[in-house]
Design an enzyme around this catalytic site. Sequence first.
Site, PDB file in Angstrom:
ATOM      1  N   GLU A 110     -11.364   0.351  17.767  1.00 56.85           N
ATOM      2  CA  GLU A 110     -10.253   0.352  17.050  1.00 56.85           C
ATOM      3  C   GLU A 110      -9.001   1.386  17.688  1.00 56.85           C
ATOM      4  O   GLU A 110      -9.485   2.051  18.663  1.00 56.85           O
ATOM      5  CB  GLU A 110     -10.363   0.337  15.570  1.00 56.85           C
ATOM      6  CG  GLU A 110     -11.306  -0.650  15.146  1.00 56.85           C
ATOM      7  CD  GLU A 110     -11.681  -0.304  13.554  1.00 56.85           C
ATOM      8  OE1 GLU A 110     -10.654  -0.218  12.726  1.00 56.85           O
ATOM      9  OE2 GLU A 110     -12.711  -0.392  13.143  1.00 56.85           O
ATOM     10  N   HIS A 225      -2.130   1.521   6.272  1.00 57.32           N
ATOM     11  CA  HIS A 225      -2.776   0.702   7.450  1.00 57.32           C
ATOM     12  C   HIS A 225      -1.853  -0.438   7.821  1.00 57.32           C
ATOM     13  O   HIS A 225      -0.854  -0.981   7.033  1.00 57.32           O
ATOM     14  CB  HIS A 225      -3.745  -0.165   6.726  1.00 57.32           C
ATOM     15  CG  HIS A 225      -4.910  -0.806   7.776  1.00 57.32           C
ATOM     16  ND1 HIS A 225      -4.572  -1.824   8.314  1.00 57.32           N
ATOM     17  CD2 HIS A 225      -6.070  -0.532   8.028  1.00 57.32           C
ATOM     18  CE1 HIS A 225      -5.495  -2.151   9.260  1.00 57.32           C
ATOM     19  NE2 HIS A 225      -6.363  -1.188   9.195  1.00 57.32           N
ATOM     20  N   ARG A 266      -3.302   4.781  13.874  1.00 55.55           N
ATOM     21  CA  ARG A 266      -2.766   3.906  12.707  1.00 55.55           C
ATOM     22  C   ARG A 266      -1.472   4.411  12.401  1.00 55.55           C
ATOM     23  O   ARG A 266      -0.379   3.620  12.039  1.00 55.55           O
ATOM     24  CB  ARG A 266      -3.630   4.224  11.625  1.00 55.55           C
ATOM     25  CG  ARG A 266      -4.382   3.027  11.368  1.00 55.55           C
ATOM     26  CD  ARG A 266      -5.407   3.348   9.944  1.00 55.55           C
ATOM     27  NE  ARG A 266      -6.426   2.398  10.366  1.00 55.55           N
ATOM     28  CZ  ARG A 266      -7.793   2.534   9.859  1.00 55.55           C
ATOM     29  NH1 ARG A 266      -7.682   3.015   8.796  1.00 55.55           N
ATOM     30  NH2 ARG A 266      -8.663   1.663  10.256  1.00 55.55           N
ATOM     31  N   HIS A 327      -3.706   2.555   2.430  1.00 57.18           N
ATOM     32  CA  HIS A 327      -5.061   2.157   2.750  1.00 57.18           C
ATOM     33  C   HIS A 327      -6.132   3.252   2.300  1.00 57.18           C
ATOM     34  O   HIS A 327      -7.163   3.223   1.913  1.00 57.18           O
ATOM     35  CB  HIS A 327      -5.019   1.957   4.211  1.00 57.18           C
ATOM     36  CG  HIS A 327      -6.649   1.588   4.565  1.00 57.18           C
ATOM     37  ND1 HIS A 327      -7.096   0.380   4.140  1.00 57.18           N
ATOM     38  CD2 HIS A 327      -7.223   1.905   5.667  1.00 57.18           C
ATOM     39  CE1 HIS A 327      -8.237   0.356   4.663  1.00 57.18           C
ATOM     40  NE2 HIS A 327      -8.253   1.250   5.506  1.00 57.18           N
ATOM     41  N   ARG A 362      -6.473   9.585   9.328  1.00 51.45           N
ATOM     42  CA  ARG A 362      -8.143   9.277   9.528  1.00 51.45           C
ATOM     43  C   ARG A 362      -7.910   8.347  10.855  1.00 51.45           C
ATOM     44  O   ARG A 362      -7.291   7.491  10.913  1.00 51.45           O
ATOM     45  CB  ARG A 362      -8.576   8.748   8.303  1.00 51.45           C
ATOM     46  CG  ARG A 362     -10.034   8.329   8.599  1.00 51.45           C
ATOM     47  CD  ARG A 362     -10.828   7.752   7.278  1.00 51.45           C
ATOM     48  NE  ARG A 362     -10.051   6.913   6.715  1.00 51.45           N
ATOM     49  CZ  ARG A 362     -10.430   5.499   7.060  1.00 51.45           C
ATOM     50  NH1 ARG A 362     -11.059   5.304   8.330  1.00 51.45           N
ATOM     51  NH2 ARG A 362      -9.766   4.555   6.259  1.00 51.45           N
TER      52      ARG A 362
HETATM   53  C1  SIN Z   1     -10.042  -1.541   9.382  1.00 54.62           C
HETATM   54  O1  SIN Z   1     -10.997  -2.467   9.595  1.00 54.62           O
HETATM   55  O2  SIN Z   1      -9.029  -1.805   9.923  1.00 54.62           O
HETATM   56  C2  SIN Z   1     -10.152  -0.638   8.439  1.00 54.62           C
HETATM   57  C3  SIN Z   1     -11.305   0.411   8.844  1.00 54.62           C
HETATM   58  C4  SIN Z   1     -10.900   1.809   8.235  1.00 54.62           C
HETATM   59  O3  SIN Z   1     -10.087   2.006   7.321  1.00 54.62           O
HETATM   60  O4  SIN Z   1     -11.217   2.639   9.122  1.00 54.62           O
END
Ligand code: SIN
Length: 426
Positions: A110, A225, A266, A327, A362
């Site tokens: 990610e 998010h 993010r 988020h 985070r």
């Molecule tokens: C996501 O799947 O994008 C969220 C996971 C997270 O909040 O780290």
Amino acid sequence: MNEFDIIIAGSGIAGLFCAINLGREKNILVITKDALNQSDSFLAQGGICVQRDDEDFESFVNDTLKAGHYENNIKAVETMVGMSREIISDLLKIGVNFDRDGDGFSYTKEGAHSRARILHFKDTTGEEINGKLIKKAREYENITILEKSRVIDILEKNNTCYGVAARINDEKTENYYANVTVLATGGIGGLFTRSTNYPHLTGDAIAIALDRNVKVKNINYIQFHPTSLYTEKPGRAFLISESVRGEGAILINKAGERFVDELLPRDVVTSKIYQQMDKDNMPYVRLCIAGHVKTNIKERFPAIYKKCLDEGYDITKQCVPVVPAQHYFMGGIESDLNGRTSMRALYAVGETSCNGVHGKNRLASNSLLESLVFSKRAAADIMKNWEVKPHPIFSVKNYPSNDAIGEADKNMIINEIRRQDDINAI
Ligand code: SIN
């Protein structure tokens, strides 16, 4: 009288993992505001980070620090990364499944991760983990679970916690005494109009902490998010996991052009999306999965596929409109690496706590891991330092009877967030 050894407020993975790691001889009460499976942990899609091999320790620590703008508590980060493999093996022992790739695990990536190190179960990792923890907690006879009940206060005298006051089924208020109390009530998304969190997650423990002078920290550190499904309907925003971008999906503007590196941290991607929405004068940008993600979309992301289809978008064929949404809460009740707060016999774990592990932003898929690591440590600390203390008797106060957090409490949290923002701006 309602007497327990330990009371845990909240039944997300932090609360339940703490409960099952406590001694089986302890009489434990878990109080949860809604049904057991209505927690944000249950909603987690992306997965759970793990240190993949010895070489990964440093890079996992560094990725977490970089995403957190180096405001993280380094000791907390090293502790979390160092315990990550132990936690995964605990989960495997209680029957948690992760997707596999041949003989090994399948790891996804990610934003802001320098390598693929995220274990997942399709796009419902939270449900898989929390579901297995619920099953385990229900098997243990020493754990009593009270659903549809809300902790509205702690029983406190001379900076020592003796239990909680809870509203049961929105019918009556009762005092519950305990030698140790653990707050694990999750985040604050319910205070926002657009959030991926359940609306009942209104920062109840934060309101209690502010009210009772328990130290809080960084409570203006709130994560948005980048990609929730755009809709004009009210209600919880549906998350489209960052792992979709980790596996190749791209973001495009009104003209159909890419405008950002989708795997930046993010907060950076969110801010670029807001800027692009302004430029385009549009309430969303678009996320294109088909043709960019190599895996079988329906098999890898079944829940996202289904939800988008229900909303009229077939992600195997077309791009979907997305918009940032509140988020995660990086701040919270100040805690040490064992979940201890500034009040004696009061612990805080999971999203409601803040030991500084996430810094200002985070890193993706660190939330499940952080909750599990520090709730296990809190359980160990509680057991190691067990000491019975007699409690005073508290009369049952006349609290407002509404089940949701009161307006006064909401305003108290929001005012504190604003106050902190002003302080940080100076
Ligand atoms: C996501 O799947 O994008 C969220 C996971 C997270 O909040 O780290």
